[in-house]
Motif scaffolding. Sequence first.
Motif, PDB file in Angstrom:
ATOM      1  N   ILE A  79       0.787  -1.058   0.275  1.00 29.99           N
ATOM      2  CA  ILE A  79       0.009  -0.115  -0.091  1.00 29.99           C
ATOM      3  C   ILE A  79       0.623   1.200   0.155  1.00 29.99           C
ATOM      4  CG2 ILE A  79      -1.717   1.429   1.413  1.00 29.99           C
ATOM      5  CD1 ILE A  79      -2.835  -1.397   2.162  1.00 29.99           C
ATOM      6  N   VAL A  80       1.885   1.224   0.883  1.00 29.15           N
ATOM      7  CA  VAL A  80       2.796   2.474   0.878  1.00 29.15           C
ATOM      8  C   VAL A  80       3.503   2.529  -0.408  1.00 29.15           C
ATOM      9  CG1 VAL A  80       4.963   3.482   2.015  1.00 29.15           C
ATOM     10  CG2 VAL A  80       3.074   2.662   3.484  1.00 29.15           C
ATOM     11  N   GLY A  81       4.013   1.334  -1.014  1.00 31.54           N
ATOM     12  CA  GLY A  81       4.564   1.429  -2.298  1.00 31.54           C
ATOM     13  C   GLY A  81       3.725   2.113  -3.423  1.00 31.54           C
ATOM     14  N   MET A  82       2.325   1.843  -3.270  1.00 33.14           N
ATOM     15  CA  MET A  82       1.508   2.462  -4.244  1.00 33.14           C
ATOM     16  C   MET A  82       1.204   3.731  -4.226  1.00 33.14           C
ATOM     17  SD  MET A  82      -1.639  -0.800  -4.441  1.00 33.14           S
ATOM     18  CE  MET A  82      -2.472  -0.062  -5.613  1.00 33.14           C
ATOM     19  N   TYR A  83       1.257   4.087  -2.891  1.00 36.55           N
ATOM     20  CA  TYR A  83       1.342   5.813  -2.684  1.00 36.55           C
ATOM     21  C   TYR A  83       2.378   6.354  -3.347  1.00 36.55           C
ATOM     22  CZ  TYR A  83      -2.767   4.915   0.413  1.00 36.55           C
ATOM     23  OH  TYR A  83      -4.025   4.455   0.900  1.00 36.55           O
ATOM     24  N   LEU A  84       3.650   5.590  -3.242  1.00 39.25           N
ATOM     25  CA  LEU A  84       4.867   6.468  -3.418  1.00 39.25           C
ATOM     26  C   LEU A  84       5.053   6.138  -5.039  1.00 39.25           C
ATOM     27  CD1 LEU A  84       7.261   5.498  -0.744  1.00 39.25           C
ATOM     28  CD2 LEU A  84       6.228   7.668  -1.121  1.00 39.25           C
ATOM     29  N   LEU A  85       4.171   5.721  -5.603  1.00 38.54           N
ATOM     30  CA  LEU A  85       4.485   5.351  -7.306  1.00 38.54           C
ATOM     31  C   LEU A  85       4.232   6.842  -7.869  1.00 38.54           C
ATOM     32  CD1 LEU A  85       4.248   3.045  -9.368  1.00 38.54           C
ATOM     33  CD2 LEU A  85       1.956   3.073  -9.235  1.00 38.54           C
ATOM     34  N   ILE A  86       3.450   7.444  -7.136  1.00 35.89           N
ATOM     35  CA  ILE A  86       2.790   8.764  -8.099  1.00 35.89           C
ATOM     36  C   ILE A  86       4.318   9.636  -8.298  1.00 35.89           C
ATOM     37  CG2 ILE A  86       1.605  10.808  -8.074  1.00 35.89           C
ATOM     38  CD1 ILE A  86      -0.661   9.091  -6.775  1.00 35.89           C
ATOM     39  N   PRO A  87       5.000  10.080  -6.945  1.00 38.72           N
ATOM     40  CA  PRO A  87       6.151  10.763  -7.150  1.00 38.72           C
ATOM     41  C   PRO A  87       7.365  10.129  -7.739  1.00 38.72           C
ATOM     42  CG  PRO A  87       5.653  10.372  -4.805  1.00 38.72           C
ATOM     43  CD  PRO A  87       4.568   9.755  -5.648  1.00 38.72           C
ATOM     44  N   LEU A  88       7.185   8.738  -7.661  1.00 36.37           N
ATOM     45  CA  LEU A  88       8.461   8.068  -8.341  1.00 36.37           C
ATOM     46  C   LEU A  88       8.422   8.099  -9.915  1.00 36.37           C
ATOM     47  CD1 LEU A  88       9.072   4.955  -5.997  1.00 36.37           C
ATOM     48  CD2 LEU A  88      10.677   6.877  -6.252  1.00 36.37           C
ATOM     49  N   LEU A  89       7.256   7.812 -10.316  1.00 40.30           N
ATOM     50  CA  LEU A  89       7.057   8.095 -11.691  1.00 40.30           C
ATOM     51  C   LEU A  89       7.157   9.338 -12.261  1.00 40.30           C
ATOM     52  CD1 LEU A  89       4.319   5.444 -12.371  1.00 40.30           C
ATOM     53  CD2 LEU A  89       6.660   5.224 -12.985  1.00 40.30           C
ATOM     54  N   SER A  90       6.882  10.426 -11.382  1.00 39.59           N
ATOM     55  CA  SER A  90       7.080  11.533 -12.010  1.00 39.59           C
ATOM     56  C   SER A  90       8.600  11.895 -12.135  1.00 39.59           C
ATOM     57  CB  SER A  90       6.414  12.732 -10.998  1.00 39.59           C
ATOM     58  OG  SER A  90       5.079  12.756 -11.056  1.00 39.59           O
ATOM     59  N   ILE A  91       9.124  11.595 -10.830  1.00 42.43           N
ATOM     60  CA  ILE A  91      10.902  11.793 -10.961  1.00 42.43           C
ATOM     61  C   ILE A  91      11.464  10.953 -12.337  1.00 42.43           C
ATOM     62  CG2 ILE A  91      12.823  11.319  -9.789  1.00 42.43           C
ATOM     63  CD1 ILE A  91      11.401  11.609  -7.220  1.00 42.43           C
ATOM     64  N   ILE A  92      11.108   9.808 -12.478  1.00 44.69           N
ATOM     65  CA  ILE A  92      11.709   9.160 -13.656  1.00 44.69           C
ATOM     66  C   ILE A  92      11.120   9.662 -14.842  1.00 44.69           C
ATOM     67  CG2 ILE A  92      11.350   6.852 -14.811  1.00 44.69           C
ATOM     68  CD1 ILE A  92      11.001   5.381 -12.256  1.00 44.69           C
ATOM     69  N   LEU A  93      10.003  10.167 -14.938  1.00 43.63           N
ATOM     70  CA  LEU A  93       9.486  10.831 -16.170  1.00 43.63           C
ATOM     71  C   LEU A  93      10.652  12.364 -16.296  1.00 43.63           C
ATOM     72  CD1 LEU A  93       7.670  11.363 -18.663  1.00 43.63           C
ATOM     73  CD2 LEU A  93       6.256  12.638 -17.169  1.00 43.63           C
ATOM     74  N   TYR A  94      10.663  12.916 -15.230  1.00 44.18           N
ATOM     75  CA  TYR A  94      11.656  14.201 -15.300  1.00 44.18           C
ATOM     76  C   TYR A  94      12.974  13.764 -15.584  1.00 44.18           C
ATOM     77  CZ  TYR A  94      14.214  18.022 -13.034  1.00 44.18           C
ATOM     78  OH  TYR A  94      15.233  19.140 -12.836  1.00 44.18           O
ATOM     79  N   ILE A  95      13.517  12.778 -15.307  1.00 46.39           N
ATOM     80  CA  ILE A  95      15.037  12.427 -15.634  1.00 46.39           C
ATOM     81  C   ILE A  95      14.865  11.999 -17.300  1.00 46.39           C
ATOM     82  CG2 ILE A  95      16.571  10.744 -15.541  1.00 46.39           C
ATOM     83  CD1 ILE A  95      15.925  10.557 -12.483  1.00 46.39           C
ATOM     84  N   ILE A  96      13.900  11.416 -17.487  1.00 46.68           N
ATOM     85  CA  ILE A  96      13.793  11.085 -18.906  1.00 46.68           C
ATOM     86  C   ILE A  96      13.816  12.158 -19.981  1.00 46.68           C
ATOM     87  CG2 ILE A  96      12.622   9.947 -20.706  1.00 46.68           C
ATOM     88  CD1 ILE A  96      12.063   7.943 -18.774  1.00 46.68           C
ATOM     89  N   LEU A  97      12.895  13.305 -19.547  1.00 49.25           N
ATOM     90  CA  LEU A  97      12.660  14.548 -20.487  1.00 49.25           C
ATOM     91  C   LEU A  97      13.817  15.379 -20.216  1.00 49.25           C
ATOM     92  CD1 LEU A  97       8.864  15.095 -19.572  1.00 49.25           C
ATOM     93  CD2 LEU A  97       9.853  14.233 -21.746  1.00 49.25           C
ATOM     94  N   ARG A  98      14.515  15.457 -19.217  1.00 46.37           N
ATOM     95  CA  ARG A  98      15.773  16.302 -18.879  1.00 46.37           C
ATOM     96  C   ARG A  98      16.741  15.865 -20.003  1.00 46.37           C
ATOM     97  NH1 ARG A  98      16.741  20.247 -14.721  1.00 46.37           N
ATOM     98  NH2 ARG A  98      18.814  20.185 -15.687  1.00 46.37           N
ATOM     99  N   LYS A  99      16.978  14.663 -20.034  1.00 42.39           N
ATOM    100  CA  LYS A  99      18.190  14.111 -21.054  1.00 42.39           C
ATOM    101  C   LYS A  99      17.897  14.435 -22.009  1.00 42.39           C
ATOM    102  CE  LYS A  99      19.794  10.538 -17.886  1.00 42.39           C
ATOM    103  NZ  LYS A  99      20.182   9.122 -17.609  1.00 42.39           N
ATOM    104  N   ARG A 100      16.521  14.408 -22.489  1.00 42.08           N
ATOM    105  CA  ARG A 100      16.069  14.630 -24.150  1.00 42.08           C
ATOM    106  C   ARG A 100      16.048  16.207 -24.529  1.00 42.08           C
ATOM    107  NH1 ARG A 100      11.903  10.392 -26.480  1.00 42.08           N
ATOM    108  NH2 ARG A 100      13.011   8.683 -25.350  1.00 42.08           N
ATOM    109  N   ILE A 101      16.066  17.332 -23.364  1.00 46.45           N
ATOM    110  CA  ILE A 101      16.184  18.477 -23.769  1.00 46.45           C
ATOM    111  C   ILE A 101      17.415  19.248 -23.803  1.00 46.45           C
ATOM    112  CG2 ILE A 101      15.208  20.674 -22.832  1.00 46.45           C
ATOM    113  CD1 ILE A 101      12.751  19.713 -21.966  1.00 46.45           C
TER     114      ILE A 101
END
Length: 101
Positions: A79-101
């Motif tokens: 349950i705690v992992g599911m709650y932390l899924l939201i910020p973790l996926l945002s951070i992963i998307l942030y890292i991916i997009l920063r490398k492409r820009i």
Amino acid sequence: MNVSQALYSSLFLKLLPLLIVSLFLTFLLVKAKMFKLFYLLIGVEVIGTFVMHYSTISMSMMLYEQTKAFSTLSNMFIIVGMYLLIPLLSIILYIILRKRI
């Protein structure tokens, strides 16, 4: 379908709209190069999910204290992992997009 599967599926359905909005806001903030607001977004997401769902987490902890069952402890971590899924996926998307820009 057992109780834990029903809990996880209903919990995921509650978190899915929040996840979509979070990823969309992350995408917009990275494209607009507002990186400081991204960090604020992550902080708000973490605090918001724990405040909104504090009762679920505390109930799981109380159940574990009463039963001392490993299954209750593993359910609490899921349950705690599911709650932390939201910020973790945002951070992963942030890292991916920063490398492409």
